[in-house]
Design a protein around this motif. Sequence first.
Motif, PDB file in Angstrom:
ATOM      1  N   GLU A  20      38.186   5.555  51.257  1.00  0.00           N
ATOM      2  CA  GLU A  20      38.240   4.101  51.424  1.00  0.00           C
ATOM      3  C   GLU A  20      39.107   3.736  52.629  1.00  0.00           C
ATOM      4  N   ASP A  21      40.249   4.391  52.763  1.00  0.00           N
ATOM      5  CA  ASP A  21      41.150   4.123  53.895  1.00  0.00           C
ATOM      6  C   ASP A  21      40.513   4.492  55.236  1.00  0.00           C
ATOM      7  N   ARG A  22      39.661   5.504  55.254  1.00  0.00           N
ATOM      8  CA  ARG A  22      39.056   6.004  56.493  1.00  0.00           C
ATOM      9  C   ARG A  22      37.716   5.337  56.804  1.00  0.00           C
ATOM     10  N   HIS A  23      37.090   4.703  55.810  1.00  0.00           N
ATOM     11  CA  HIS A  23      35.729   4.176  55.932  1.00  0.00           C
ATOM     12  C   HIS A  23      35.576   3.274  57.154  1.00  0.00           C
ATOM     13  N   ASP A  24      34.632   3.620  58.017  1.00  0.00           N
ATOM     14  CA  ASP A  24      34.321   2.889  59.260  1.00  0.00           C
ATOM     15  C   ASP A  24      35.465   2.861  60.265  1.00  0.00           C
ATOM     16  N   LEU A  25      36.514   3.659  60.044  1.00  0.00           N
ATOM     17  CA  LEU A  25      37.646   3.703  60.979  1.00  0.00           C
ATOM     18  C   LEU A  25      37.870   5.089  61.576  1.00  0.00           C
ATOM     19  N   ARG A  26      37.672   6.115  60.772  1.00  0.00           N
ATOM     20  CA  ARG A  26      37.941   7.488  61.179  1.00  0.00           C
ATOM     21  C   ARG A  26      36.788   8.379  60.733  1.00  0.00           C
ATOM     22  N   SER A  27      36.695   9.550  61.338  1.00  0.00           N
ATOM     23  CA  SER A  27      35.630  10.496  61.002  1.00  0.00           C
ATOM     24  C   SER A  27      36.087  11.477  59.932  1.00  0.00           C
ATOM     25  N   THR A  28      35.135  11.856  59.094  1.00  0.00           N
ATOM     26  CA  THR A  28      35.375  12.851  58.050  1.00  0.00           C
ATOM     27  C   THR A  28      34.246  13.864  58.114  1.00  0.00           C
ATOM     28  N   LEU A  29      34.603  15.132  58.183  1.00  0.00           N
ATOM     29  CA  LEU A  29      33.624  16.210  58.219  1.00  0.00           C
ATOM     30  C   LEU A  29      33.783  17.031  56.947  1.00  0.00           C
ATOM     31  N   ILE A  30      32.680  17.224  56.243  1.00  0.00           N
ATOM     32  CA  ILE A  30      32.719  18.021  55.015  1.00  0.00           C
ATOM     33  C   ILE A  30      31.773  19.198  55.188  1.00  0.00           C
ATOM     34  N   ALA A  31      32.296  20.400  54.972  1.00  0.00           N
ATOM     35  CA  ALA A  31      31.490  21.617  55.004  1.00  0.00           C
ATOM     36  C   ALA A  31      31.387  22.148  53.583  1.00  0.00           C
ATOM     37  N   SER A  32      30.169  22.447  53.162  1.00  0.00           N
ATOM     38  CA  SER A  32      29.953  22.885  51.793  1.00  0.00           C
ATOM     39  C   SER A  32      28.726  23.774  51.721  1.00  0.00           C
ATOM     40  N   GLN A  33      28.757  24.692  50.782  1.00  0.00           N
ATOM     41  CA  GLN A  33      27.566  25.495  50.494  1.00  0.00           C
ATOM     42  C   GLN A  33      26.741  24.847  49.386  1.00  0.00           C
ATOM     43  N   VAL A  34      27.273  23.775  48.813  1.00  0.00           N
ATOM     44  CA  VAL A  34      26.602  23.073  47.707  1.00  0.00           C
ATOM     45  C   VAL A  34      25.766  21.934  48.285  1.00  0.00           C
ATOM     46  N   PRO A  35      24.482  21.853  47.927  1.00  0.00           N
ATOM     47  CA  PRO A  35      23.649  20.753  48.428  1.00  0.00           C
ATOM     48  C   PRO A  35      24.184  19.396  47.956  1.00  0.00           C
ATOM     49  N   VAL A  36      24.026  18.385  48.787  1.00  0.00           N
ATOM     50  CA  VAL A  36      24.511  17.039  48.492  1.00  0.00           C
ATOM     51  C   VAL A  36      23.979  16.545  47.145  1.00  0.00           C
ATOM     52  N   GLU A  37      22.778  16.942  46.793  1.00  0.00           N
ATOM     53  CA  GLU A  37      22.174  16.504  45.536  1.00  0.00           C
ATOM     54  C   GLU A  37      22.995  16.930  44.318  1.00  0.00           C
ATOM     55  N   LYS A  38      23.866  17.911  44.461  1.00  0.00           N
ATOM     56  CA  LYS A  38      24.684  18.412  43.344  1.00  0.00           C
ATOM     57  C   LYS A  38      26.132  17.923  43.405  1.00  0.00           C
ATOM     58  N   TRP A  39      26.453  17.062  44.352  1.00  0.00           N
ATOM     59  CA  TRP A  39      27.837  16.618  44.513  1.00  0.00           C
ATOM     60  C   TRP A  39      28.306  15.734  43.372  1.00  0.00           C
ATOM     61  N   HIS A  40      27.411  15.000  42.732  1.00  0.00           N
ATOM     62  CA  HIS A  40      27.819  14.189  41.572  1.00  0.00           C
ATOM     63  C   HIS A  40      28.434  15.086  40.495  1.00  0.00           C
ATOM     64  N   ARG A  41      27.847  16.252  40.282  1.00  0.00           N
ATOM     65  CA  ARG A  41      28.364  17.191  39.281  1.00  0.00           C
ATOM     66  C   ARG A  41      29.763  17.667  39.667  1.00  0.00           C
ATOM     67  N   ILE A  42      29.984  17.909  40.947  1.00  0.00           N
ATOM     68  CA  ILE A  42      31.292  18.359  41.431  1.00  0.00           C
ATOM     69  C   ILE A  42      32.333  17.253  41.258  1.00  0.00           C
ATOM     70  N   ILE A  43      31.937  16.037  41.552  1.00  0.00           N
ATOM     71  CA  ILE A  43      32.859  14.906  41.425  1.00  0.00           C
ATOM     72  C   ILE A  43      33.201  14.673  39.952  1.00  0.00           C
ATOM     73  N   GLY A  44      32.221  14.801  39.073  1.00  0.00           N
ATOM     74  CA  GLY A  44      32.495  14.795  37.644  1.00  0.00           C
ATOM     75  C   GLY A  44      32.538  13.447  36.947  1.00  0.00           C
ATOM     76  N   ASP A  45      32.265  12.372  37.659  1.00  0.00           N
ATOM     77  CA  ASP A  45      32.234  11.038  37.050  1.00  0.00           C
ATOM     78  C   ASP A  45      31.159  10.239  37.781  1.00  0.00           C
ATOM     79  N   PRO A  46      30.151   9.734  37.060  1.00  0.00           N
ATOM     80  CA  PRO A  46      29.041   9.062  37.726  1.00  0.00           C
ATOM     81  C   PRO A  46      29.442   7.839  38.545  1.00  0.00           C
ATOM     82  N   THR A  47      30.329   7.021  38.031  1.00  0.00           N
ATOM     83  CA  THR A  47      30.724   5.797  38.734  1.00  0.00           C
ATOM     84  C   THR A  47      31.518   6.123  39.990  1.00  0.00           C
TER      85      THR A  47
END
Length: 85
Positions: free
Chosen positions: A26-53
């Motif tokens: 939230e602090d970085r949104h539209d202000l700074r860049s964020t790069l995420i490297a992962s071997q997990v497909p984006v479609e499975k990130w909800h499971r990693i985050i662990g809370d739907p909302t």
Amino acid sequence: DLLVIDDWGLATLTEEQRRDFLEILEDRHDLRSTLIASQVPVEKWHRIIGDPTLGDAILDRLMHNAHKLTLKGDSLRKKDRRTQS
């Protein structure tokens, strides 16, 4: 100006980690860049985050203006091991 998160998704986030991560994004949104490297497909990130909302909120901030690169092929580490043998 650039936050790099490497090996994203190795473990499910705790409740505190989810809230902290959302706050960082939230602090970085539209202000700074964020790069995420992962071997997990984006479609499975909800499971990693662990809370739907919170997953929706986090992914909305990450994917809003994202440039997604999907790499294919063998790992360079595997290639290195073959050439060293």
